[in-house]
Design a protein around this motif. Structure first.
Motif, PDB file in Angstrom:
ATOM      1  N   THR A 150       8.791  -0.223   0.440  1.00 58.71           N
ATOM      2  CA  THR A 150       9.324   0.058  -0.875  1.00 58.71           C
ATOM      3  C   THR A 150       9.252   1.860  -0.998  1.00 58.71           C
ATOM      4  O   THR A 150       8.387   2.359  -0.188  1.00 58.71           O
ATOM      5  N   TYR A 151      10.221   2.094  -1.848  1.00 59.35           N
ATOM      6  CA  TYR A 151      10.309   3.739  -2.095  1.00 59.35           C
ATOM      7  C   TYR A 151      11.144   3.828  -3.479  1.00 59.35           C
ATOM      8  O   TYR A 151      11.855   3.013  -4.015  1.00 59.35           O
ATOM      9  N   PHE A 159       1.047  -1.118   0.262  1.00 59.65           N
ATOM     10  CA  PHE A 159      -0.075   0.013  -0.073  1.00 59.65           C
ATOM     11  C   PHE A 159       1.018   1.220   0.080  1.00 59.65           C
ATOM     12  O   PHE A 159       1.816   1.381   0.705  1.00 59.65           O
ATOM     13  N   ASN A 160       0.918   2.025  -0.839  1.00 59.52           N
ATOM     14  CA  ASN A 160       1.784   3.108  -1.395  1.00 59.52           C
ATOM     15  C   ASN A 160       1.083   4.672  -1.235  1.00 59.52           C
ATOM     16  O   ASN A 160       0.005   4.583  -1.463  1.00 59.52           O
ATOM     17  N   ALA A 161       1.908   5.526  -1.093  1.00 58.38           N
ATOM     18  CA  ALA A 161       1.458   6.805  -1.229  1.00 58.38           C
ATOM     19  C   ALA A 161       2.218   7.352  -2.570  1.00 58.38           C
ATOM     20  O   ALA A 161       3.394   7.032  -2.550  1.00 58.38           O
ATOM     21  N   VAL A 162       1.590   8.234  -3.486  1.00 59.15           N
ATOM     22  CA  VAL A 162       2.387   8.283  -4.459  1.00 59.15           C
ATOM     23  C   VAL A 162       2.146  10.210  -4.479  1.00 59.15           C
ATOM     24  O   VAL A 162       0.962  10.534  -4.224  1.00 59.15           O
ATOM     25  N   VAL A 163       3.296  10.838  -4.468  1.00 60.24           N
ATOM     26  CA  VAL A 163       3.268  12.256  -4.382  1.00 60.24           C
ATOM     27  C   VAL A 163       3.861  12.973  -5.688  1.00 60.24           C
ATOM     28  O   VAL A 163       4.852  12.472  -6.113  1.00 60.24           O
ATOM     29  N   ARG A 164       3.089  13.948  -6.166  1.00 55.58           N
ATOM     30  CA  ARG A 164       3.596  14.539  -7.383  1.00 55.58           C
ATOM     31  C   ARG A 164       3.109  16.129  -7.505  1.00 55.58           C
ATOM     32  O   ARG A 164       2.113  16.381  -6.778  1.00 55.58           O
ATOM     33  N   LYS A 165       3.765  16.821  -8.039  1.00 54.97           N
ATOM     34  CA  LYS A 165       3.330  18.258  -8.546  1.00 54.97           C
ATOM     35  C   LYS A 165       2.795  18.267  -9.770  1.00 54.97           C
ATOM     36  O   LYS A 165       3.413  18.332 -10.858  1.00 54.97           O
ATOM     37  N   PRO A 166       1.553  18.411  -9.816  1.00 54.11           N
ATOM     38  CA  PRO A 166       1.000  18.449 -11.334  1.00 54.11           C
ATOM     39  C   PRO A 166       1.561  19.744 -12.250  1.00 54.11           C
ATOM     40  O   PRO A 166       1.880  20.665 -11.909  1.00 54.11           O
ATOM     41  N   LEU A 167       2.304  19.147 -13.414  1.00 54.50           N
ATOM     42  CA  LEU A 167       2.992  20.135 -14.293  1.00 54.50           C
ATOM     43  C   LEU A 167       2.147  20.303 -15.793  1.00 54.50           C
ATOM     44  O   LEU A 167       1.303  19.593 -15.952  1.00 54.50           O
ATOM     45  N   GLY A 170       5.797   2.980   0.203  1.00 53.10           N
ATOM     46  CA  GLY A 170       5.021   2.228   0.839  1.00 53.10           C
ATOM     47  C   GLY A 170       5.420   1.238   1.707  1.00 53.10           C
ATOM     48  O   GLY A 170       6.519   0.961   1.855  1.00 53.10           O
ATOM     49  N   TYR A 171       4.239   0.405   2.339  1.00 53.06           N
ATOM     50  CA  TYR A 171       4.616  -0.667   3.167  1.00 53.06           C
ATOM     51  C   TYR A 171       3.752  -1.886   2.618  1.00 53.06           C
ATOM     52  O   TYR A 171       2.591  -1.624   2.428  1.00 53.06           O
ATOM     53  N   GLY A 172       4.193  -3.333   2.803  1.00 49.44           N
ATOM     54  CA  GLY A 172       3.518  -4.490   2.614  1.00 49.44           C
ATOM     55  C   GLY A 172       4.212  -5.582   2.993  1.00 49.44           C
ATOM     56  O   GLY A 172       4.964  -5.622   3.898  1.00 49.44           O
ATOM     57  N   MET A 173       4.001  -6.694   2.184  1.00 45.00           N
ATOM     58  CA  MET A 173       4.423  -7.847   2.626  1.00 45.00           C
ATOM     59  C   MET A 173       5.006  -8.669   1.430  1.00 45.00           C
ATOM     60  O   MET A 173       4.505  -8.279   0.025  1.00 45.00           O
ATOM     61  N   MET A 174       5.953  -9.299   1.531  1.00 43.00           N
ATOM     62  CA  MET A 174       6.551 -10.141   0.454  1.00 43.00           C
ATOM     63  C   MET A 174       6.449 -11.676   0.990  1.00 43.00           C
ATOM     64  O   MET A 174       6.652 -12.112   1.861  1.00 43.00           O
TER      65      MET A 174
END
Length: 202
Positions: free
Chosen positions: A148-149, A106-114, A125-129
């Motif tokens: 993950t990053y 489960f991840n967070a995606v951050v961006r500045k709209p261009l 994000g964080y999760g399981m393998m």
């Protein structure tokens, strides 16, 4: 008698001729294509001027790549509650000849709209393998925590379709045999895919 018969035949032919085109044209309305995003009809490979619009946008993204030295098949679903942040659920399948790995995060995606076709972003994000041993190894599946990053780049073909390239690091927390404490293993994840956007609401 013959004249009446001829007049009747001509009248019938005229009536049939006037009805036939109507019948031939009727199915055309039923077979007309319906666009999932009506405003994209006739848009071609163009994007709207100004910053990309992510607010209340839902994204679906299949992709392929590599996790470490092995193939990876990825599927991602995301929702943007505001223009600069998206919440994403990611699923990656890493099949090999001896074992298989399933990475779900489960991840967070951050961006500045261009205001361009190219849109960079960062993700974490964080999760399981979960590792599933092959048939040759009699062992139970093993599940470990993973963080993950990374970041990526989207290239927009039009407002609702983009090509995506991405690189992430997946750090898995485990334990080495015969040793106490926690050990970490970091795998490089490279993926390329396509993103389909759909706005929810106006």
């Amino acid at each position: 008698m013959i004249r009446r018969t001829l007049i009747g035949a001509v009248a019938c032919s005229l009536l049939l001729g006037s009805v036939s085109p109507a019948r031939a044209q009727a199915p055309a309305a039923d077979t007309e294509l319906q666009w999932l995003v009506p405003e994209m009809k006739g848009a071609g490979l163009r994007v709207s001027p100004g910053p990309r619009q992510f607010l209340r946008a839902f994204a679906f993204s299949p992709g392929i790549g590599r996790l470490g030295d092995e193939d990876l098949f990825a599927l991602r679903l995301a929702y943007n509650p505001n223009p600069w942040l998206a919440w994403e659920v990611a699923l990656g399948h890493n099949p090999t000849s001896s074992l298989q790995a399933l990475l779900h995060t489960f991840n967070a995606v951050v961006r500045k709209p261009l205001p361009w076709r190219v849109q960079p972003y960062l993700t974490a994000g964080y999760g399981m393998m979960t590792v599933y041993p092959g048939r040759a190894i009699e062992a139970d599946p093993v599940t470990k925590n993973a963080v993950t990053y990374g970041g990526g780049l989207e290239i927009y073909l039009r407002n609702d379709v983009a090509l995506r390239g991405e690189m992430r690091a997946a750090t898995v927390f485990g334990q080495e045999a015969g040793r106490e404490g926690t050990a970490t293993y970091t795998y490089r994840e490279y993926t390329a895919g396509i993103v389909f956007y759909r706005k929810l609401g106006s």
